[in-house]
Design an enzyme around this catalytic site. Structure first.
Site, short mmCIF file in Angstrom:
data_model
loop_
_atom_site.label_atom_id
_atom_site.label_comp_id
_atom_site.label_asym_id
_atom_site.label_seq_id
_atom_site.Cartn_x
_atom_site.Cartn_y
_atom_site.Cartn_z
N GLU A 142 -17.94 -13.91 5.60
CA GLU A 142 -17.32 -12.43 5.95
C GLU A 142 -18.24 -11.55 5.11
OE1 GLU A 142 -13.68 -11.35 3.85
OE2 GLU A 142 -13.09 -10.33 5.69
N LYS B 253 0.17 -4.16 -8.66
CA LYS B 253 -1.15 -3.99 -9.12
C LYS B 253 -2.20 -3.63 -8.07
CE LYS B 253 -5.08 -6.09 -9.66
NZ LYS B 253 -5.84 -5.13 -9.86
N GLU C 47 -2.51 -12.42 2.67
CA GLU C 47 -3.24 -12.14 3.85
C GLU C 47 -4.76 -12.14 3.36
OE1 GLU C 47 -1.81 -11.71 6.45
OE2 GLU C 47 0.08 -11.65 6.07
N CYS D 177 -9.83 -5.72 7.08
CA CYS D 177 -9.76 -7.16 7.50
C CYS D 177 -9.80 -7.82 9.03
CB CYS D 177 -8.43 -7.84 6.66
SG CYS D 177 -7.09 -7.14 7.50
P1 NAP Z 1 -10.27 -9.16 -3.74
O1 NAP Z 1 -11.51 -9.24 -4.69
O2 NAP Z 1 -9.54 -10.55 -3.39
O3 NAP Z 1 -9.08 -8.20 -4.64
C1 NAP Z 1 -7.84 -8.11 -4.05
C2 NAP Z 1 -6.81 -7.86 -5.03
O4 NAP Z 1 -6.98 -8.98 -5.93
C3 NAP Z 1 -7.44 -6.66 -5.94
O5 NAP Z 1 -6.13 -5.94 -6.54
C4 NAP Z 1 -8.15 -7.50 -7.17
O6 NAP Z 1 -8.09 -6.75 -8.26
C5 NAP Z 1 -7.04 -8.71 -7.25
N1 NAP Z 1 -7.69 -9.79 -8.04
C6 NAP Z 1 -8.92 -10.14 -8.21
N2 NAP Z 1 -9.12 -11.21 -8.86
C7 NAP Z 1 -7.67 -11.69 -9.07
C8 NAP Z 1 -7.06 -12.84 -9.73
N3 NAP Z 1 -7.73 -13.82 -10.29
N4 NAP Z 1 -5.82 -12.95 -9.81
C9 NAP Z 1 -5.01 -12.32 -9.06
N5 NAP Z 1 -5.43 -10.98 -8.56
C10 NAP Z 1 -6.82 -10.82 -8.69
O7 NAP Z 1 -10.40 -8.40 -2.53
P2 NAP Z 1 -11.23 -6.98 -1.99
O8 NAP Z 1 -12.53 -7.27 -2.35
O9 NAP Z 1 -10.22 -6.03 -2.78
O10 NAP Z 1 -10.63 -7.02 -0.66
C11 NAP Z 1 -11.48 -7.32 0.48
C12 NAP Z 1 -10.79 -8.73 0.79
O11 NAP Z 1 -9.66 -8.46 1.42
C13 NAP Z 1 -11.49 -8.80 2.20
O12 NAP Z 1 -11.78 -10.42 2.17
C14 NAP Z 1 -10.83 -8.57 3.36
O13 NAP Z 1 -10.79 -9.23 4.53
C15 NAP Z 1 -9.34 -8.61 2.64
N6 NAP Z 1 -8.34 -8.12 3.35
C16 NAP Z 1 -7.49 -8.95 4.21
C17 NAP Z 1 -6.32 -8.22 4.76
C18 NAP Z 1 -5.41 -9.13 5.56
O14 NAP Z 1 -4.14 -8.49 6.24
N7 NAP Z 1 -5.46 -10.03 5.91
C19 NAP Z 1 -6.42 -6.69 4.81
C20 NAP Z 1 -7.42 -6.22 3.86
C21 NAP Z 1 -8.34 -6.68 3.08
P3 NAP Z 1 -9.49 -5.92 -8.62
O15 NAP Z 1 -9.64 -4.87 -7.82
O16 NAP Z 1 -9.03 -5.40 -10.10
O17 NAP Z 1 -10.73 -6.94 -9.00
#
Ligand code: NAP
Ligand code: MG
Length: 478
Positions: free
Chosen positions: A381, A175, A250, A284
């Site tokens: 963050e 997804k 992650e 990240c």
């Molecule tokens: P996010 O809002 O957590 O979304 C990540 C993924 O999860 C998206 O595909 C999102 O879908 C999905 N999602 C949202 N709600 C969900 C739920 N209730 N159940 C299952 N999946 C769900 O994060 P983001 O805004 O896309 O990315 C930014 C974050 O990612 C930051 O906090 C960043 O630090 C972190 N990040 C971490 C790493 C690492 O390796 N540690 C790498 C990259 C990014 P939708 O898009 O449809 O909402």
């Protein structure tokens, strides 16, 4: 590529059962429509899991060498598509074209690492004789894996999870993030081209909040590999724990870069710009806190502000651009609010803020100084091009401040003193420590994962990138 992106389920392209689509916007052009993607429902996820479950037995029994051959063909197709894919990533994510090429290259590097590693990994267990018993350790694929990825590295992160899952004999339901469905669908096309059997890889786009529960709670799904925010990661972990579904999470970060009094300031400033503003601060592992020894704080800040001045923010496809827009409206609103909050709490804005260019979701490289540990900008963050500068007395205080965080993903120090560097390496509470290198640097041979609320489960890449996707069985033959 058609204007409607479809789901890829059981080796075929299809619309969602909902009959609905959602807009994929180019963040450099507010209100634009790059294309539309399927607003999938639980029914589509069910179909994808069903296909992956059926495909599991034959795929897990396919010799490793054949699985390697398919992944090798996939990587060849990826290398050939580098330019086309980089353009798609830049268009839908907003990162500069150079950064997007870098993302594809990183996925290739990591993919080749896993392709080689699997030979060693799969052949590691030697039988041994114990009296009249022969014993060995046997690896088994888990089954169907749910992969949920973010938009900031839309193709690299999915590869880092999916290729090890496939190489170890699992099947995948992927997804993608809703900001970046196009690169996901493009990747599904590459798997099709590579001749991956039907059902082994499936891609279903749609809102995480709608599809997440179905994917996480489905009895056929044995593990979830997720990259995204700590908030969503926590929800996933709580749901998965009830069924003992394995997780690899992650999550977010608030990485600190320490600059000691003896540091090469030009190098420290370059590293700050690279890891603070690369992909508009949406790594990240981005540097978001800078802890400066009092002796050099002023000189460092003057150099940093001069570098910010020279940065060109604008169209990510223009080769002269140093920073593109942030990824979309929710990102823009969140970063704008965090900037306003930092001002209100007394941090001093030295450069940047929200851009006047309202054509896209533009935030300038932004620098606050005078940041103290009671301010939100020190702890929360922001995930944007916003740096929080604080002055510290010495390494002691720098380490105390750096470790005063719920997160523990990456970090960096600039110093010429070996003892200080080694003490930092020992004491920093983070999954990645960099000495005189920016906080986003990584190689596929070493683990990629966070401590504290930045990660959970086995890290990606390194030795554990494959391990996450297998079950081990002890076999005794008498
Ligand atoms: P996010 O809002 O957590 O979304 C990540 C993924 O999860 C998206 O595909 C999102 O879908 C999905 N999602 C949202 N709600 C969900 C739920 N209730 N159940 C299952 N999946 C769900 O994060 P983001 O805004 O896309 O990315 C930014 C974050 O990612 C930051 O906090 C960043 O630090 C972190 N990040 C971490 C790493 C690492 O390796 N540690 C790498 C990259 C990014 P939708 O898009 O449809 O909402
Ligand atoms: Mg988009």
């Amino acid at each position: 590529m058609s204007d409607i992106l479809q789901n890829y389920i059981n080796g075929g392209w299809c619309d969602s059962a909902s009959g609905q689509t959602f807009v994929n916007e180019n963040p450099a052009r507010r209100g634009s429509v790059l294309n539309r993607a399927q607003a999938s429902t639980a029914e589509d996820v069910e179909a994808a899991i069903g296909a992956a479950a059926t495909a599991f037995k034959p795929w897990s029994r396919t010799p490793v060498s054949e699985r390697q051959a398919v992944v090798a063909r996939f990587l060849d197709a990826l290398a050939t598509a580098r330019e086309e894919l980089a353009r798609i990533v830049s268009l839908e994510n907003g990162k500069t074209i150079g950064e997007a090429r870098g993302e594809v290259d990183s996925a290739l590097l990591e993919g080749r690492h896993h392709l080689q590693q699997i030979s060693v990994f799969a052949g590691e267990s030697a039988p041994r004789a114990e009296g009249s018993i022969t014993a060995w350790e046997q690896l088994h694929a888990l089954g169907v894996i749910g992969v949920i990825s973010p938009w900031n590295y839309p193709m690299n992160v999915m590869c880092r999870k999916t290729l090890p899952a496939l190489l170890t004999g699992n099947t995948v339901v992927f997804k993608p993030a809703s900001f970046t469905p196009w690169s996901a669908v493009f990747m599904a096309g590459l798997f099709e081209k590579a001749g991956l059997p039907a059902g082994v890889f499936n891609c279903v786009s749609g809102l995480g909040s709608t599809l997440g529960n179905k994917l996480i709670k489905h009895p056929r799904v044995r593990a979830i590999s997720f990259t995204g925010s700590t908030e969503v990661g926590r929800k996933i972990q709580l749901l998965a724990a009830e069924d003992f579904t394995r997780t690899q999470l992650e999550l977010g970060g608030k990485s600190a870069l320490i600059v000691l009094a003896d540091a090469d300031l030009d190098a420290a400033v370059e590293a700050t710009v690279k890891a603070g503003f690369g992909c508009s601060g949406q790594w990240c592992t981005s540097t978001s806190r800078v802890l400066l020894a009092a002796e050099i704080a002023e000189a460092y800040t003057a150099k940093l502000l001069a570098r910010c001045q020279a940065m060109k923010v604008g169209d990510p496809l223009d080769a002269a651009t140093s920073m593109g827009p942030v990824a979309g409206p929710t990102q823009f609103d969140g970063i704008s609010a965090a900037i306003a909050k930092a001002k209100a709490q007394g941090a001093r804005l030295r450069f940047g803020g929200v851009s006047d260019n309202a054509e896209g979701y533009y935030i300038l490289p932004t620098v606050f100084d005078g940041v103290t540990r009671d301010m939100a900008i020190f702890h929360e963050e922001i995930f944007g091009p916003v740096l929080a500068l604080s002055t510290v007395r010495d390494l002691d205080e720098a380490l105390t401040w750096a470790n005063d965080a719920l997160y523990g993903l990456s970090s960096a120090i600039f110093t010429k003193d070996l003892a200080s560097a080694m003490r930092y390496v020992r004491e920093i509470e983070a999954g990645m420590a960099h000495v005189n290198i920016h906080s986003g640097f990584k190689t596929p041979e070493l683990p990629f994962g966070g401590w504290k609320e930045s990660g959970f489960g086995l890290p990606e890449n390194g030795k554990t990138g494959l391990e996450f996707f297998v079950e081990r069985k002890a076999v005794y033959v008498g």
